[in-house]
Write a protein that holds these residues in place. Structure first.
Motif, short mmCIF file in Angstrom:
data_model
loop_
_atom_site.label_atom_id
_atom_site.label_comp_id
_atom_site.label_asym_id
_atom_site.label_seq_id
_atom_site.Cartn_x
_atom_site.Cartn_y
_atom_site.Cartn_z
N ALA A 1 14.55 -1.80 8.17
CA ALA A 1 14.07 -0.86 7.14
C ALA A 1 13.41 0.36 7.80
N HIS A 2 12.71 0.13 8.92
CA HIS A 2 12.12 1.27 9.65
C HIS A 2 13.23 2.24 10.09
N GLN A 3 14.30 1.65 10.64
CA GLN A 3 15.42 2.51 11.09
C GLN A 3 15.99 3.33 9.95
N GLN A 4 16.15 2.67 8.81
CA GLN A 4 16.75 3.37 7.67
C GLN A 4 15.84 4.47 7.13
N HIS A 5 14.53 4.21 7.16
CA HIS A 5 13.60 5.12 6.49
C HIS A 5 13.12 6.28 7.37
N ILE A 6 13.10 6.09 8.69
CA ILE A 6 12.29 7.01 9.51
C ILE A 6 12.75 8.47 9.42
N VAL A 7 14.06 8.72 9.48
CA VAL A 7 14.50 10.13 9.47
C VAL A 7 14.24 10.79 8.11
N THR B 1 7.56 2.52 0.93
CA THR B 1 7.21 1.14 0.55
C THR B 1 8.41 0.25 0.80
N GLN B 2 8.17 -0.85 1.50
CA GLN B 2 9.27 -1.75 1.83
C GLN B 2 9.33 -2.88 0.81
N ARG B 3 10.08 -2.63 -0.26
CA ARG B 3 10.21 -3.60 -1.36
C ARG B 3 10.81 -4.92 -0.88
N ILE B 4 11.52 -4.83 0.24
CA ILE B 4 12.22 -6.00 0.78
C ILE B 4 11.25 -7.18 0.99
N HIS B 5 9.98 -6.87 1.37
CA HIS B 5 9.01 -7.94 1.64
C HIS B 5 8.70 -8.74 0.39
N GLU B 6 8.69 -8.05 -0.74
CA GLU B 6 8.43 -8.70 -2.02
C GLU B 6 9.49 -9.76 -2.29
N GLU B 7 10.76 -9.36 -2.07
CA GLU B 7 11.89 -10.25 -2.34
C GLU B 7 11.81 -11.53 -1.52
N TYR B 8 11.34 -11.40 -0.27
CA TYR B 8 11.34 -12.55 0.63
C TYR B 8 9.99 -13.27 0.67
N GLY B 9 9.03 -12.80 -0.09
CA GLY B 9 7.72 -13.45 -0.14
C GLY B 9 6.93 -13.30 1.15
N GLY B 10 7.23 -12.27 1.92
CA GLY B 10 6.50 -12.03 3.17
C GLY B 10 7.29 -11.08 4.03
#
Ligand code: KG4
Ligand code: ZN
Length: 320
Positions: A31-37, A13-22
């Motif tokens: 975030a994809h780069q950080q999470h994928i492995v 879940t990418q909480r970052i979107h919540e912070e930026y309202g979109g």
């Protein structure tokens, strides 16, 4: 996947979107780069298999945000090359539809041909599905996607992103007929949602001028009224598509398929219109790995592999 059964279905879940309202594209791809492995490790651990046991690797080629798609595409290519296993490309919207073929205790796949309505944050389409890989878009939105209509309405109400699930939750306690919003007049099987957003905006401006607390006080009724209008728009088009094609096996897919209003309306249509409806379990409505896995499996059976030169596509039509 083991056949049409997912062994694990892990989502970051990418909480970052919540912070930026979109969704901010640059942050999403980072975030994809950080999470994928770590995510792939978690998926393998949960399935309790070693990567050497994989038979193929499926990835989303598009449509979507190019930065995020590139991360997945490059990763899938490396894995395919490193493990010496076939690479399978998946169209995100086809995957929302084929999620119905995931094996599960409450899931019965629809028989061909059937109609699928894809309702997500980026798309709203009615698709004639003749076969797993023979699909034709009969109608689609001319402007905003239905998920966007939910999210933008929620934003006008001061709710955080993504607002769709929140509108759904507040709507449960509201009167759907309290505030009537107009149904757009769009011909054929196409949709339009931008007019609804504008009418909600003007409605709120008008009411807030009289009473600054209007939206907070009436929140459940406003949410119920918005949801009722959106569900009506979707159901009217589905009914027209069913009449035009003579098909009464109706499936939905995509994030908005989690909405309680549309789920209830479809069940009601079984009684009222004689439809047989197919609604995915919640975990296969909003974006998930299982739906990519099932397309991977179905393509694997037919040897529909892709090559290492394949590139991500931000725009990628069903059947295209
Ligand atoms: O398919 P999805 O996860 O991502 C895209 O491919 O776009 O769909 C996300 C969309 C968002 O707009 C979100 O607000 C909406 O699905 N959504 C809902 C509900 N759950 C998710 N909209 C209304 N009611 C819900 N319960
Ligand atoms: Zn989606």
């Amino acid at each position: 996947m083991h056949g049409s059964r997912p062994l694990s279905n892990v989502v970051a879940t990418q909480r970052i979107h919540e912070e930026y309202g979109g969704i901010v594209p640059e942050l999403a791809s980072r975030a994809h780069q950080q999470h994928i492995v770590p995510l792939v490790h978690r998926a393998l651990a949960k399935a309790n298999i070693d990567k050497k046991l994989l038979s193929a690797i499926a990835f989303t080629r598009g449509p979507g945000l190019l930065g995020s798609l590139l991360v997945g595409t490059s990763f899938a290519k490396s894995l395919s090359l490193g493990l010496g296993i076939p690479l399978i490309e998946v169209n995100h919207m086809e995957a929302h539809i084929l999620a119905h073929f995931i094996e599960g205790p409450d899931q019965q796949p629809p028989p061909f041909p059937f109609l699928a309505m894809t309702i997500s944050g980026g798309h709203t389409q009615i698709v004639l599905v003749r076969d797993h890989f023979k699909m034709e878009v009969l109608g689609e939105t001319l402007d905003d996607a239905v998920g966007e209509a939910f999210d933008k309405s929620a934003k006008l109400l001061g709710l955080p992103y993504p607002g769709g699930p929140l509108i759904d939750r507040y709507a449960q306690q509201g009167d759907p007929l309290r505030f009537p919003f107009p149904i757009p007049k769009v011909g054929g099987l196409d949709f339009s949602f931008s007019g609804l957003k504008t009418s909600i905006l003007y409605f709120l401006e008008r009411e807030r001028a009289k009473d600054p607390d209007f939206a907070d006080r009436e929140l459940p009724h406003i949410c119920a009224s918005i949801q009722h209008t959106i569900v009506n728009i979707l159901m009217q088009k589905l009914q027209l598509a069913s009449e035009q094609t003579g098909i009464s096996h109706i499936a939905i897919g995509g994030g908005v398929a989690a909405n309680s209003g549309i789920r209830i309306a479809l069940k009601q249509a079984e009684a009222d219109l004689g439809w047989t409806t197919y609604i995915p379990p919640f975990q296969y409505c909003t974006d998930n790995a299982g739906m990519i896995g099932i397309v991977g499996y179905l393509k694997y059976l037919e040897g529909r592999f892709t090559h290492l030169g394949v590139s991500a596509r931000a725009r990628y039509r069903i059947g295209g």
